[in-house]
Design a protein around this motif. Sequence first.
Motif, PDB file in Angstrom:
ATOM      1  N   UNK A  17       0.835  -1.197   0.000  1.00  0.00           N
ATOM      2  CA  UNK A  17       0.000   0.000   0.000  1.00  0.00           C
ATOM      3  C   UNK A  17       0.870   1.248   0.000  1.00  0.00           C
ATOM      4  N   UNK A  18       0.462   2.294  -0.714  1.00  0.00           N
ATOM      5  CA  UNK A  18       1.273   3.524  -0.732  1.00  0.00           C
ATOM      6  C   UNK A  18       1.219   4.220   0.622  1.00  0.00           C
ATOM      7  N   UNK A  19       2.291   4.894   1.016  1.00  0.00           N
ATOM      8  CA  UNK A  19       2.286   5.591   2.315  1.00  0.00           C
ATOM      9  C   UNK A  19       1.337   6.781   2.297  1.00  0.00           C
ATOM     10  N   UNK A  20       0.809   7.110   3.458  1.00  0.00           N
ATOM     11  CA  UNK A  20      -0.080   8.269   3.585  1.00  0.00           C
ATOM     12  C   UNK A  20       0.717   9.570   3.468  1.00  0.00           C
ATOM     13  N   UNK A  21       0.101  10.616   2.944  1.00  0.00           N
ATOM     14  CA  UNK A  21       0.840  11.881   2.823  1.00  0.00           C
ATOM     15  C   UNK A  21       1.273  12.454   4.162  1.00  0.00           C
ATOM     16  N   UNK A  22       0.452  12.252   5.220  1.00  0.00           N
ATOM     17  CA  UNK A  22       0.769  12.843   6.517  1.00  0.00           C
ATOM     18  C   UNK A  22       1.422  11.841   7.455  1.00  0.00           C
ATOM     19  N   UNK A 184      11.084  -0.568  -2.922  1.00  0.00           N
ATOM     20  CA  UNK A 184      10.726   0.829  -3.161  1.00  0.00           C
ATOM     21  C   UNK A 184      10.215   1.490  -1.892  1.00  0.00           C
ATOM     22  N   UNK A 185       9.482   0.734  -1.082  1.00  0.00           N
ATOM     23  CA  UNK A 185       8.998   1.293   0.185  1.00  0.00           C
ATOM     24  C   UNK A 185      10.144   1.639   1.104  1.00  0.00           C
ATOM     25  N   UNK A 186      11.154   0.738   1.180  1.00  0.00           N
ATOM     26  CA  UNK A 186      12.286   1.020   2.048  1.00  0.00           C
ATOM     27  C   UNK A 186      13.086   2.218   1.531  1.00  0.00           C
ATOM     28  N   UNK A 215      -2.723   4.800  15.282  1.00  0.00           N
ATOM     29  CA  UNK A 215      -3.850   5.303  14.495  1.00  0.00           C
ATOM     30  C   UNK A 215      -3.436   5.561  13.049  1.00  0.00           C
ATOM     31  N   UNK A 216      -2.204   6.020  12.858  1.00  0.00           N
ATOM     32  CA  UNK A 216      -1.712   6.231  11.493  1.00  0.00           C
ATOM     33  C   UNK A 216      -1.600   4.904  10.748  1.00  0.00           C
ATOM     34  N   UNK A 217      -1.187   3.831  11.446  1.00  0.00           N
ATOM     35  CA  UNK A 217      -1.099   2.520  10.808  1.00  0.00           C
ATOM     36  C   UNK A 217      -2.486   2.027  10.406  1.00  0.00           C
ATOM     37  N   UNK A 223      -6.785   2.105   3.463  1.00  0.00           N
ATOM     38  CA  UNK A 223      -6.745   2.393   2.019  1.00  0.00           C
ATOM     39  C   UNK A 223      -7.202   1.194   1.203  1.00  0.00           C
ATOM     40  N   UNK A 224      -7.062  -0.009   1.758  1.00  0.00           N
ATOM     41  CA  UNK A 224      -7.518  -1.215   1.087  1.00  0.00           C
ATOM     42  C   UNK A 224      -8.993  -1.434   1.412  1.00  0.00           C
ATOM     43  N   UNK A 225      -9.827  -1.662   0.388  1.00  0.00           N
ATOM     44  CA  UNK A 225     -11.277  -1.797   0.597  1.00  0.00           C
ATOM     45  C   UNK A 225     -11.613  -2.988   1.488  1.00  0.00           C
TER      46      UNK A 225
END
Length: 328
Positions: A17-22, A184-186, A215-217, A223-225
Amino acid sequence: EMAERWLMRVYPRLRRLPPLPDAPAPGAAPANETPSSAPTAAASPVRRDRAFPTTAAERQRSVASATRWRAVYDEVRRRHAEGEPIMRISQTLGVAHGTVRRFARAAECPGRAPHRRQRSLLDPYLGHLLARHAAGCENAQALWREIRTLGYRGRPPQVRRWLQERRRQHAPTARHQHRRPLLATRQSGAAPLPSPTQLAWLLVRPPDQLPAADACIVRHLAQDDEAARVMALAQRFAALLRDRTGDVHVMRTAFDQWLDGALSCGVRAVETFARGLAQDGAAVRAALTTPWSNGQTEGQVTKLKLLKRQMYGRAKLDLLRRRLLLAA
């Protein structure tokens, strides 16, 4: 357990999953952390100059050792300021006399001397190993055979240790295409995803009681349905178990609504769990709407079994009955 089984199946997808902007940067201090709680430069572990990169376990031990080093320094300074003799401080804390004297005189916590790197048998062959790893070779046995033909006299475990950390940071030319998203995530600096067991506990905790990092995790997984549906159902069911003081009719209606939603959510692990609850629906509704529990009965049965096994082969039921009555 249901959430953990589901996470085991979809964990590779969630890691992509892509990282959150914040999202906070990895290693950043939480917003509610005070500057005084942050580790000082003197307490930070000294990086060792060695041929093999340190593993995660070694880094954790280094941080723990530096924390203990700082705690001993603070305790020595406090006792010395109160007038306690250095010899008594050494005996009380179990620290060498010279170390206590050095701590008592130092205005700041002295850092530990850096570890001197010993020459490794792999040193003459590191260039070849790095080139082969960059070319995509991740087979320690094959690398060991290659450098053995060049004169290496060591054993394969040393090559495996050298390759262990680099297997977590795959070369750009690695053949394992499914590992590219993790690489790529790392490289992007995103924090690694916790294990399925840790994530399962986050899914059933009340959202308003989660720390900011947890909470951020959870927002990251939402993001995944499918993950969003499972999290919503898990949190609703956990809330039903915690809040059992409401109206009986309301509680039963809420459980029936949750059961209908779980049976039609489209997630196999949740549907299997819901079908098991539906088969024993009367007991589940009673557990949600009554204050009674069979814990006392189970405790007495456990005690009876313990006494029976202690006396196995030594007495009959009359002594077992007497022991149980006297134990009560």
